[in-house]
Design a protein around this motif. Structure first.
Motif, PDB file in Angstrom:
ATOM      1  N   PHE A   1       0.829  -1.242  -0.111  1.00 35.18           N
ATOM      2  CA  PHE A   1       0.165  -0.038  -0.160  1.00 35.18           C
ATOM      3  C   PHE A   1       0.962   1.432   0.086  1.00 35.18           C
ATOM      4  O   PHE A   1       0.644   2.011  -0.648  1.00 35.18           O
ATOM      5  CB  PHE A   1      -1.033  -0.164   1.176  1.00 35.18           C
ATOM      6  N   SER A   2       1.731   1.304   0.861  1.00 40.24           N
ATOM      7  CA  SER A   2       2.625   2.453   1.071  1.00 40.24           C
ATOM      8  C   SER A   2       3.250   3.128  -0.152  1.00 40.24           C
ATOM      9  O   SER A   2       3.402   4.227  -0.478  1.00 40.24           O
ATOM     10  CB  SER A   2       3.569   2.446   2.379  1.00 40.24           C
ATOM     11  N   HIS A   3       3.713   1.945  -1.066  1.00 41.74           N
ATOM     12  CA  HIS A   3       4.269   2.390  -2.304  1.00 41.74           C
ATOM     13  C   HIS A   3       3.530   3.318  -3.205  1.00 41.74           C
ATOM     14  O   HIS A   3       3.820   4.015  -3.573  1.00 41.74           O
ATOM     15  CB  HIS A   3       4.846   1.062  -2.890  1.00 41.74           C
ATOM     16  N   GLN A   4       2.115   2.757  -3.222  1.00 42.16           N
ATOM     17  CA  GLN A   4       1.102   3.494  -4.033  1.00 42.16           C
ATOM     18  C   GLN A   4       0.925   4.783  -3.317  1.00 42.16           C
ATOM     19  O   GLN A   4       0.699   6.050  -4.031  1.00 42.16           O
ATOM     20  CB  GLN A   4      -0.046   2.779  -4.031  1.00 42.16           C
TER      21      GLN A   4
ATOM     22  N   ARG B   1       3.290   7.855  -4.111  1.00 43.58           N
ATOM     23  CA  ARG B   1       3.041   8.487  -5.504  1.00 43.58           C
ATOM     24  C   ARG B   1       2.519   9.619  -5.646  1.00 43.58           C
ATOM     25  O   ARG B   1       2.591  10.234  -6.519  1.00 43.58           O
ATOM     26  CB  ARG B   1       2.606   7.408  -6.288  1.00 43.58           C
ATOM     27  N   HIS B   2       1.578  10.086  -4.721  1.00 40.34           N
ATOM     28  CA  HIS B   2       0.841  11.387  -4.433  1.00 40.34           C
ATOM     29  C   HIS B   2       1.804  12.275  -4.092  1.00 40.34           C
ATOM     30  O   HIS B   2       2.458  12.354  -3.058  1.00 40.34           O
ATOM     31  CB  HIS B   2      -0.333  11.362  -3.558  1.00 40.34           C
TER      32      HIS B   2
ATOM     33  N   ASN C   1       6.600  -7.484   0.402  1.00 35.98           N
ATOM     34  CA  ASN C   1       5.631  -6.132   0.662  1.00 35.98           C
ATOM     35  C   ASN C   1       4.641  -6.149   1.458  1.00 35.98           C
ATOM     36  O   ASN C   1       3.815  -5.007   1.826  1.00 35.98           O
ATOM     37  CB  ASN C   1       4.892  -6.156  -1.033  1.00 35.98           C
TER      38      ASN C   1
ATOM     39  N   ARG D   1      -8.872   6.923  -5.495  1.00 38.74           N
ATOM     40  CA  ARG D   1      -8.828   5.766  -4.692  1.00 38.74           C
ATOM     41  C   ARG D   1      -9.972   5.195  -3.817  1.00 38.74           C
ATOM     42  O   ARG D   1     -10.002   4.029  -3.168  1.00 38.74           O
ATOM     43  CB  ARG D   1      -7.584   5.773  -3.470  1.00 38.74           C
TER      44      ARG D   1
ATOM     45  N   ALA E   1      -9.479   0.925  -7.836  1.00 35.67           N
ATOM     46  CA  ALA E   1      -8.129   1.044  -7.171  1.00 35.67           C
ATOM     47  C   ALA E   1      -7.899  -0.112  -5.928  1.00 35.67           C
ATOM     48  O   ALA E   1      -9.049  -0.943  -6.291  1.00 35.67           O
ATOM     49  CB  ALA E   1      -8.295   2.402  -6.097  1.00 35.67           C
ATOM     50  N   GLN E   2      -6.725  -0.326  -5.813  1.00 35.49           N
ATOM     51  CA  GLN E   2      -6.429  -1.596  -4.975  1.00 35.49           C
ATOM     52  C   GLN E   2      -6.954  -1.499  -3.634  1.00 35.49           C
ATOM     53  O   GLN E   2      -7.217  -0.604  -3.086  1.00 35.49           O
ATOM     54  CB  GLN E   2      -4.755  -1.601  -4.683  1.00 35.49           C
TER      55      GLN E   2
ATOM     56  N   PHE F   1      -5.832   0.390  -0.479  1.00 33.01           N
ATOM     57  CA  PHE F   1      -5.714   1.847  -0.686  1.00 33.01           C
ATOM     58  C   PHE F   1      -7.374   2.251  -0.347  1.00 33.01           C
ATOM     59  O   PHE F   1      -7.427   3.504   0.182  1.00 33.01           O
ATOM     60  CB  PHE F   1      -5.362   2.481  -1.904  1.00 33.01           C
TER      61      PHE F   1
END
Ligand SMILES: Cc1cc2nc3c(=O)[nH]c(=O)nc-3n(C[C@H](O)[C@H](O)[C@H](O)COP(=O)(O)OP(=O)(O)OC[C@H]3O[C@@H](n4cnc5c(N)ncnc54)[C@H](O)[C@@H]3O)c2cc1C
Length: 275
Positions: A79-82, A85-86, A154, A176, A181-182, A185
């Motif tokens: 999650f944190s990697h996505q 990106r903001h 991950n 999101r 969205a995943q 998220f």
């Protein structure tokens, strides 16, 4: 378990947003506007109503003047990697895997529901137990945490402290809360929304997927994705709206009946007696 807590926000977000918009559109000085809010010549309802009208327009920079401060825990690195990106209107602090060494190699992690349902959780745990052992072994051998972390999956959990302005939060919700969205998220964003609803419901209600009635109102994803989305049964697709518009311009549509205009204008349906 994912936890999201709103720990603070702009003092009086409604007043702040009203002041930001009013300053643009009033002959009065902001000091005069502020004084009228202070002595209640401008009521809360008037401020909320004015903001609602402005939010129907594209004038969005005042939204940057209102910020929200969240603490978030128990989310995965997937999650944190996505999340990070903001880039605009949001500041992140995240638990470090360089400066935090997992004691006895034990790292918390997230198991997706699909893995659980497939009965694969024990196999995942088995693999991660082995990762834990090796992590511990490396740390004991003098490998620094910043290098031992190369073993970590991950799924490893992490924590955040973030400050985000309303404009950026709306954008995050647009993308999101969308069913494309995943899941993790979507969950975090839904919890952020719930926190804002709890404290500032007048603004929280705008945190919707981009197809929501307070946002674009239509779906701009592919038609195939729209067709597969449960919200697609309520919200139209962009291409369908353009097809309708073209048909309307070519005079191919029957004129709207009075009842249809009543719905569009959100009036009570006209009664026979009125006719
Ligand atoms: C469903 C979904 C699938 C995705 N899949 C992938 C993927 O497969 N691979 C991948 O790498 N990423 C993927 N992403 C992430 C995506 O590409 C963006 O990195 C993410 O949405 C954050 O960027 P943003 O522009 O939306 O938001 P922000 O970075 O918060 O920016 C907000 C807005 O500010 C403006 N802005 C920001 N920076 C600039 C700039 N430099 N110049 C001009 N305008 C700017 C833009 O209007 C932007 O929309 C996915 C996102 C979603 C929602």
């Amino acid at each position: 378990m994912i936890q999201v807590t709103l720990i603070s926000h702009t003092e009086d977000p409604i007043r702040s947003l009203y002041m930001a918009y009013r300053t643009c559109y009033s002959q009065l000085t902001p000091q005069q506007v502020f004084a009228r809010i202070d002595d209640e010549r401008i009521t809360r309802e008037q401020m909320t109503g004015f903001i609602e009208e402005r939010l129907k327009t594209g004038h969005s920079s005042p939204l940057e003047q209102v910020w929200f401060e969240f603490i978030i825990s128990g989310v995965s690195r997937a999650f944190s990697h996505q999340f990070v990106r903001h880039r605009v209107g949001i500041s992140f602090e995240q638990q470090s895997q360089r400066y935090v060494t997992y004691k006895e190699g034990e790292f918390p992690y997230t198991v997706p529901e699909t893995v659980r349902k497939a009965g694969m959780e024990p196999k995942m745990a088995e693999l991660f137990d082995r990762v834990s052992e090796l992590y511990e072994e490396m740390v004991a051998a003098g490998v620094p945490a910043e290098d031992a972390r190369f073993l970590l999956p991950n799924a490893t959990n992490t924590n955040f402290k973030v400050t985000v302005n309303f404009q950026s939060l709306l954008h995050i919700a647009d993308l999101r809360l969308c069913t494309r969205a995943q899941w993790e998220f979507r969950k975090v964003t839904a919890l952020m929304r719930a926190e804002v609803m709890r404290t500032v419901p007048e603004l929280g209600k705008y945190l919707q997927p981009k197809c929501g009635e307070y946002r674009m109102g239509y779906c701009d994803e592919s038609e195939a994705d729209w067709a597969a989305c449960p919200i697609g049964r309520i919200r139209p697709h962009k291409d369908a709206l353009f097809r309708l518009y073209d048909a309307h311009r070519k005079g191919e549509l029957a004129p709207l009946r009075q009842e249809d205009w009543d719905v569009i204008e959100e009036k009570e349906p006209t009664t026979a007696a009125d006719d």
